[in-house]
Write a protein that holds these residues in place. Structure first.
Motif, mmCIF file in Angstrom:
data_model
loop_
_atom_site.group_PDB
_atom_site.id
_atom_site.type_symbol
_atom_site.label_atom_id
_atom_site.label_comp_id
_atom_site.label_asym_id
_atom_site.label_seq_id
_atom_site.Cartn_x
_atom_site.Cartn_y
_atom_site.Cartn_z
ATOM 1 N N ARG A 21 -21.873 11.586 0.656
ATOM 2 C CA ARG A 21 -22.627 9.880 1.252
ATOM 3 C C ARG A 21 -22.870 9.094 0.365
ATOM 4 O O ARG A 21 -22.836 7.671 0.496
ATOM 5 N N LEU A 22 -23.053 9.054 -1.214
ATOM 6 C CA LEU A 22 -23.638 8.493 -2.315
ATOM 7 C C LEU A 22 -22.401 7.390 -2.195
ATOM 8 O O LEU A 22 -22.479 6.702 -2.319
ATOM 9 N N ALA A 23 -20.952 7.746 -2.407
ATOM 10 C CA ALA A 23 -20.095 7.830 -2.128
ATOM 11 C C ALA A 23 -20.141 5.952 -1.231
ATOM 12 O O ALA A 23 -19.344 4.696 -1.761
ATOM 13 N N ASP A 24 -20.675 6.450 0.252
ATOM 14 C CA ASP A 24 -20.244 5.717 1.028
ATOM 15 C C ASP A 24 -21.702 4.603 0.570
ATOM 16 O O ASP A 24 -20.548 2.786 0.699
ATOM 17 N N LYS A 25 -22.606 4.646 0.290
ATOM 18 C CA LYS A 25 -23.605 3.968 -0.424
ATOM 19 C C LYS A 25 -23.056 3.094 -1.465
ATOM 20 O O LYS A 25 -23.672 1.928 -1.612
ATOM 21 N N PHE A 26 -22.328 3.977 -2.721
ATOM 22 C CA PHE A 26 -21.342 2.636 -3.373
ATOM 23 C C PHE A 26 -20.108 1.509 -2.755
ATOM 24 O O PHE A 26 -19.791 0.337 -3.531
ATOM 25 N N GLU A 27 -20.272 1.740 -1.714
ATOM 26 C CA GLU A 27 -19.404 1.132 -1.207
ATOM 27 C C GLU A 27 -17.507 1.291 -2.343
ATOM 28 O O GLU A 27 -17.373 0.255 -1.660
ATOM 29 N N ALA A 28 -17.549 2.864 -2.280
ATOM 30 C CA ALA A 28 -16.461 2.647 -3.030
ATOM 31 C C ALA A 28 -14.920 3.129 -2.394
ATOM 32 O O ALA A 28 -14.853 2.985 -1.050
ATOM 33 N N ARG A 29 -14.650 2.341 -3.652
ATOM 34 C CA ARG A 29 -12.897 2.252 -2.092
ATOM 35 C C ARG A 29 -12.047 3.759 -2.191
ATOM 36 O O ARG A 29 -11.722 3.802 -1.272
ATOM 37 N N ILE A 77 -8.615 16.007 -4.931
ATOM 38 C CA ILE A 77 -8.357 15.276 -3.952
ATOM 39 C C ILE A 77 -8.703 14.396 -4.101
ATOM 40 O O ILE A 77 -9.992 13.726 -4.228
ATOM 41 N N LEU A 78 -7.943 12.792 -3.453
ATOM 42 C CA LEU A 78 -7.775 11.482 -3.139
ATOM 43 C C LEU A 78 -8.255 11.584 -1.675
ATOM 44 O O LEU A 78 -7.319 11.223 -1.194
ATOM 45 N N ARG A 79 -9.491 10.400 -1.387
ATOM 46 C CA ARG A 79 -9.565 9.823 -0.303
ATOM 47 C C ARG A 79 -9.832 8.322 -0.666
ATOM 48 O O ARG A 79 -10.805 8.057 -1.244
ATOM 49 N N ASP A 80 -9.370 8.085 0.531
ATOM 50 C CA ASP A 80 -9.396 6.469 0.944
ATOM 51 C C ASP A 80 -10.442 6.522 1.911
ATOM 52 O O ASP A 80 -10.561 7.124 2.590
ATOM 53 N N MET A 81 -11.651 5.708 1.210
ATOM 54 C CA MET A 81 -12.608 5.901 2.195
ATOM 55 C C MET A 81 -12.664 5.326 2.899
ATOM 56 O O MET A 81 -13.489 4.277 3.669
ATOM 57 N N ARG A 82 -12.229 3.379 3.038
ATOM 58 C CA ARG A 82 -11.793 2.389 4.262
ATOM 59 C C ARG A 82 -10.879 3.251 5.088
ATOM 60 O O ARG A 82 -11.606 3.194 6.691
ATOM 61 N N ALA A 83 -9.776 4.278 4.695
ATOM 62 C CA ALA A 83 -8.637 4.232 6.578
ATOM 63 C C ALA A 83 -9.616 5.565 6.543
ATOM 64 O O ALA A 83 -9.132 6.210 7.725
ATOM 65 N N GLY A 84 -10.660 6.921 5.581
ATOM 66 C CA GLY A 84 -11.059 7.878 5.997
ATOM 67 C C GLY A 84 -9.954 8.761 5.795
ATOM 68 O O GLY A 84 -10.262 9.957 6.600
ATOM 69 N N LYS A 85 -8.828 8.427 5.259
ATOM 70 C CA LYS A 85 -7.985 9.962 5.310
ATOM 71 C C LYS A 85 -8.015 10.287 3.323
ATOM 72 O O LYS A 85 -7.813 9.583 2.524
ATOM 73 N N GLN A 86 -7.576 11.402 3.693
ATOM 74 C CA GLN A 86 -7.564 11.559 2.357
ATOM 75 C C GLN A 86 -6.060 12.867 1.778
ATOM 76 O O GLN A 86 -5.909 13.404 2.733
ATOM 77 N N ARG A 87 -5.427 13.165 0.839
ATOM 78 C CA ARG A 87 -5.078 14.492 0.195
ATOM 79 C C ARG A 87 -5.060 14.613 -0.659
ATOM 80 O O ARG A 87 -5.687 14.025 -1.830
ATOM 81 N N GLN A 88 -3.959 16.076 -1.082
ATOM 82 C CA GLN A 88 -4.755 16.419 -2.832
ATOM 83 C C GLN A 88 -3.621 16.183 -2.999
ATOM 84 O O GLN A 88 -2.130 16.448 -2.581
ATOM 85 N N MET A 89 -3.507 16.255 -4.370
ATOM 86 C CA MET A 89 -2.721 16.347 -5.528
ATOM 87 C C MET A 89 -2.541 16.602 -6.969
ATOM 88 O O MET A 89 -3.254 17.719 -6.912
#
Ligand code: AMP
Length: 447
Positions: free
Chosen positions: A379-387, A403-415
């Motif tokens: 939620r905090l990441a959202d508030k900071f408007e992190a990419r 895990i890398l999450r793309d906040m705009r696309a709402g998608k994430q993947r593990q690497m």
């Protein structure tokens, strides 16, 4: 409003991050245009011996009579001991500095600029503060209308870069030499003999102490009386007239629009010949964005050898106001690229290093290094408007993944953990990384 124990003192304001973006933008434009034109940055102290302002600006000017912000270093100092004043403007201090550091030995003209806070203990109102910011340009050591024209040109370039030039109107006048003015002042005094009582009280005083100030009086009675008074231009010498005509020709040559204004005198004693102001197109003189003029007697007045000069000061708060009115957006570089979320003591340790590495690469990174749940960190990441968000939990640490999450696309993947930084850099694009080479870093210090 909350009942706070402490607030900013009357007439001052916090320059919050939103306005810092504008401040930085203006300072960059000033630095850029000043550098192009050979000006070097200087800064006199914030307080000076009050005599510098009294002598330079003039005892019977509003700035000195009513607005000097007096200070004393001593505790329990009485009025008489207040020998210092916060700078109400830059010119007098810079001229003091020119004398003190023997700058007449340098190739002339010496071109200096300054940016910083100034102080006037005036009654605060819209656009008028007790602490405000000015940028200031001074050209010292030579007297030629081409210097006045070039100075005005640099100012118009700055205003145009900031996209507010169209909102402003350059008013210009020539107030002659000190001899021209002395003769005019005598004529003005003669004219008012027997008419003093029709003047408002403040203007009666001005007639005694600084009669030129009557010209820009806001009192209607005064302005009516002035209609049949002698005018300053009748007392200008041929030399002054020629100086001014040449300056106007140069401005024409540079394509700079101006409005001649015979009533413009500016409130400071040190001016002679050229005076000018940039007025707000809609409100006129009330909230000028800046002003300046020639001051050929000032350095001598302050104890130096006779040395001519010309300068300009603009008010940053009023410029910011115009930029906002004009819908000019200052670039915001405060965005967050990556938010790093973690869970568990091991993950936290790794995150410290990860955050620091990302920052070194020029990625704006904020780390949630508190003990909150992953959900609230997101939620905090959202508030900071992190990419992007990088998530590192107990499991990921064990597996060596992230895990890398793309906040705009709402998608994430593990690497793999090692892939995270190259992946982020590729996604942001190398050109968007906030890195400096040393040369830029030095130039970009924004104080
Ligand atoms: P002056 O030399 O007094 O005309 O000041 C130059 C510029 O500084 C003005 O045109 C304003 O933009 C700005 N300025 C002067 N006094 C104040 C103040 N009290 N508050 C905000 N800006 C000011």
């Amino acid at each position: 409003m909350a009942d706070l124990q402490f607030r900013t003192p009357k007439g001052t304001h916090d320059v919050l991050p939103e306005d810092q973006q504008y401040m930085t933008y203006i300072k960059k434009a000033v630095r850029h245009r000043a550098r192009q034109a050979g000006y070097r940055r200087t800064e006199p102290p914030i307080f000076e011996n009050k005599g510098i302002f009294e002598r330079g600006i003039g005892l019977h000017t509003d700035i000195v009579e009513k607005e000097l912000f007096m200070v004393s270093g001593k505790h329990n100092a009485d009025e008489a001991e207040k020998q210092f004043a916060l700078r109400p403007e830059f010119t007098a201090g810079i001229c003091r500095s020119y004398i003190e550091h023997g700058m007449q030995q340098l190739p002339q003209p010496v071109e200096l600029y300054a940016i910083g806070p100034c102080f006037r203990y005036d009654r605060p109102q819209k656009g008028r503060y007790r602490q405000f910011h000015q940028f200031d340009l001074e050209v010292i050591g030579l007297r030629d209308p081409s210097l006045d024209a070039q100075l005005i040109h640099v100012v118009t370039k700055i205003m145009s870069d900031l996209k507010i030039l169209k909102r402003l109107n350059l008013q210009i006048n020539n107030i002659g030499s000190s001899e021209n003015r002395a003769a005019y002042v005598e004529a003005l005094k003669d004219y008012f003999i027997g008419k003093e009582r029709n003047l408002p009280e403040d203007d009666q005083k001005r007639l005694q102490t600084n009669p030129l100030r009557l010209l820009d009086s806001k009192e209607e009675d005064t302005q009516i009386l002035l209609r049949s008074a002698p005018t300053l231009d009748q007392y200008l010498s041929d030399e002054s007239k020629h100086y001014h005509e040449t300056l106007l020709e140069y401005l024409d040559e540079l394509g700079i629009a101006y409005t001649p204004n015979a009533g413009l005198v500016r409130g400071l004693d040190y001016y002679n010949q050229t005076v000018f102001e940039f007025w707000d197109q809609s409100t006129g003189a009330q909230n000028a964005v800046g002003g300046g003029g020639r001051y050929d007697g000032l350095i001598e007045q302050l104890g130096g050898k006779p040395t001519p000069g010309v300068g300009f000061a603009g008010g940053l708060e009023r410029m910011i106001w115009h930029m906002k009115e004009a819908g000019v957006k200052a670039p915001n570089k405060d965005h967050v690229d990556v938010f790093v979320a973690q869970l568990g003591p091991e993950a936290k340790k790794r995150c410290l290093a990860l955050v620091s590495q990302l920052r070194e690469f020029g990625v704006h990174t904020v780390g949630a290094l508190g003990e909150a749940s992953l959900k609230s960190q997101m939620r905090l990441a959202d508030k900071f408007e992190a990419r992007y968000t990088l998530l590192l939990g107990k499991m990921e640490v064990k597996e060596g993944t992230i895990i890398l999450r793309d906040m705009r696309a709402g998608k994430q993947r593990q690497m793999k953990y090692e892939e995270a930084i190259p992946e982020i850099i590729a996604s942001l694009g190398k050109e968007n990384l906030d890195t400096y080479v040393l040369r830029d870093q030095m130039e970009s210090s924004d104080d």
